[in-house]
Design a protein around this motif. Sequence first.
Motif, PDB file in Angstrom:
ATOM      1  N   GLN A  19      37.077  36.869  38.071  1.00  0.00           N
ATOM      2  CA  GLN A  19      37.313  35.722  38.274  1.00  0.00           C
ATOM      3  C   GLN A  19      36.432  34.678  37.110  1.00  0.00           C
ATOM      4  O   GLN A  19      35.459  35.323  36.319  1.00  0.00           O
ATOM      5  CB  GLN A  19      36.517  35.165  39.740  1.00  0.00           C
ATOM      6  N   CYS A  40      43.471  36.991  44.755  1.00  0.00           N
ATOM      7  CA  CYS A  40      42.933  35.934  45.216  1.00  0.00           C
ATOM      8  C   CYS A  40      41.922  36.055  46.462  1.00  0.00           C
ATOM      9  O   CYS A  40      41.353  35.241  46.888  1.00  0.00           O
ATOM     10  CB  CYS A  40      43.881  34.843  45.515  1.00  0.00           C
ATOM     11  N   ALA A  41      41.988  37.306  46.874  1.00  0.00           N
ATOM     12  CA  ALA A  41      41.648  37.623  48.528  1.00  0.00           C
ATOM     13  C   ALA A  41      40.034  37.079  48.711  1.00  0.00           C
ATOM     14  O   ALA A  41      39.837  36.486  49.518  1.00  0.00           O
ATOM     15  CB  ALA A  41      41.776  38.976  48.818  1.00  0.00           C
ATOM     16  N   TRP A  42      39.242  37.676  47.545  1.00  0.00           N
ATOM     17  CA  TRP A  42      37.848  37.194  47.675  1.00  0.00           C
ATOM     18  C   TRP A  42      37.223  36.104  46.822  1.00  0.00           C
ATOM     19  O   TRP A  42      36.096  36.232  46.588  1.00  0.00           O
ATOM     20  CB  TRP A  42      36.996  38.417  47.770  1.00  0.00           C
ATOM     21  N   LYS A  43      38.278  35.537  46.347  1.00  0.00           N
ATOM     22  CA  LYS A  43      37.946  34.291  45.405  1.00  0.00           C
ATOM     23  C   LYS A  43      38.337  32.876  45.989  1.00  0.00           C
ATOM     24  O   LYS A  43      39.311  32.757  46.697  1.00  0.00           O
ATOM     25  CB  LYS A  43      38.787  34.643  44.162  1.00  0.00           C
ATOM     26  N   GLU A  44      37.467  32.060  45.600  1.00  0.00           N
ATOM     27  CA  GLU A  44      37.797  30.466  46.127  1.00  0.00           C
ATOM     28  C   GLU A  44      38.687  30.047  45.026  1.00  0.00           C
ATOM     29  O   GLU A  44      38.680  28.781  44.479  1.00  0.00           O
ATOM     30  CB  GLU A  44      36.649  29.930  46.025  1.00  0.00           C
ATOM     31  N   HIS A  73      43.669  33.288  49.811  1.00  0.00           N
ATOM     32  CA  HIS A  73      42.330  33.376  49.739  1.00  0.00           C
ATOM     33  C   HIS A  73      41.624  32.952  51.116  1.00  0.00           C
ATOM     34  O   HIS A  73      40.325  32.890  51.558  1.00  0.00           O
ATOM     35  CB  HIS A  73      41.321  32.467  48.813  1.00  0.00           C
ATOM     36  N   ASP A  74      42.684  32.400  52.254  1.00  0.00           N
ATOM     37  CA  ASP A  74      42.107  32.031  53.422  1.00  0.00           C
ATOM     38  C   ASP A  74      43.268  32.511  54.394  1.00  0.00           C
ATOM     39  O   ASP A  74      42.948  33.790  54.880  1.00  0.00           O
ATOM     40  CB  ASP A  74      41.752  30.549  53.461  1.00  0.00           C
TER      41      ASP A  74
END
Length: 321
Positions: A19, A40-44, A73-74
């Motif tokens: 990131q 994108c899973a653990w990134k804003e 990501h959500d």
Amino acid sequence: MTIEHPDVFNGLTVLTLPQPDDPLPGGLPAADSVAWRLDCAWKELTFSELWEHFLGTVDPARVRALLIGPWWHDEYTSFTPVVEQVAADAHRFPALRALFLADVVGEECEVSWLEMCDITPLIEAFPLLEELTVRGGGDPVPEEEKLRLRPVRHDGLKSLRFESGGLPGHVVRAVGASELPALERLELWFGAGWYGGDATVEDMRPVLSGAAFPRLRHLGLQNSEIQDEIATAVASAPVVARLESLSLAMGTLGDAGAQALLDGQPLTHLTSLDLHHHYLTDPLVSRIRDLCARAGVKVDLEEADHWDPEDDESRYVAVSE
């Protein structure tokens, strides 16, 4: 069976793009030296933001292999915007030869809940693509977010793999109706009917006939609840004579399917036969093992499962939910 992230894709070590606020010490490797994975899973970050970061950080003209991991990501979102965005920028990736759609594991999203879409635009956008892996497809998602494929003509594709807990029959029919003259490897995970895996042997006829893909050397028809029916069809299928390897693994293969293989056309020309995760009794296992040993065929009969022969519902596929 646990699905895992690949360490290597298309012969290249997989590297997840860091990131923006967490750069790699020493900087990034050359764009053509690794297979790039976007996550994108653990990134804003939205996928659009991550995609722009990727294009601005790595030279897309030199990228050879690309894996699309979790694109949310959500909350889970449709794969359609991802397909549209990647296809729109396809001209910036002249060296891309391998694409993995939805490199996602169970901790991130179960395979049958992956919200896919029509992936045909991506196949059409990359005419030099040689390897395509697609993971996902299942029944719980809305109709517009299910995996779809239109019959296509693609002269470069050599390897096509669908990993699914419920592969729709219309996708199998579209594969069989496609013109893929360079295709050497085809692998289809059919999955369970509960999750939308409704493909029939009839849907597979163009592939089994040998007419669809003249250069095919490996065929995997696996992870199926009708594995005995598939084995029976394979036993007399013209395509088998030209294969170097065959997989009927991960499904509900039992003695009926194994006996059909033994009674059918010779399989002794194969270099490997994969039947792992099966429901064969010991006598059939011994007969197949002995036949392959005499012919020098490498056979995988691991993961034998015990089941009630009076209850077919006690058999299950390796990958469903």
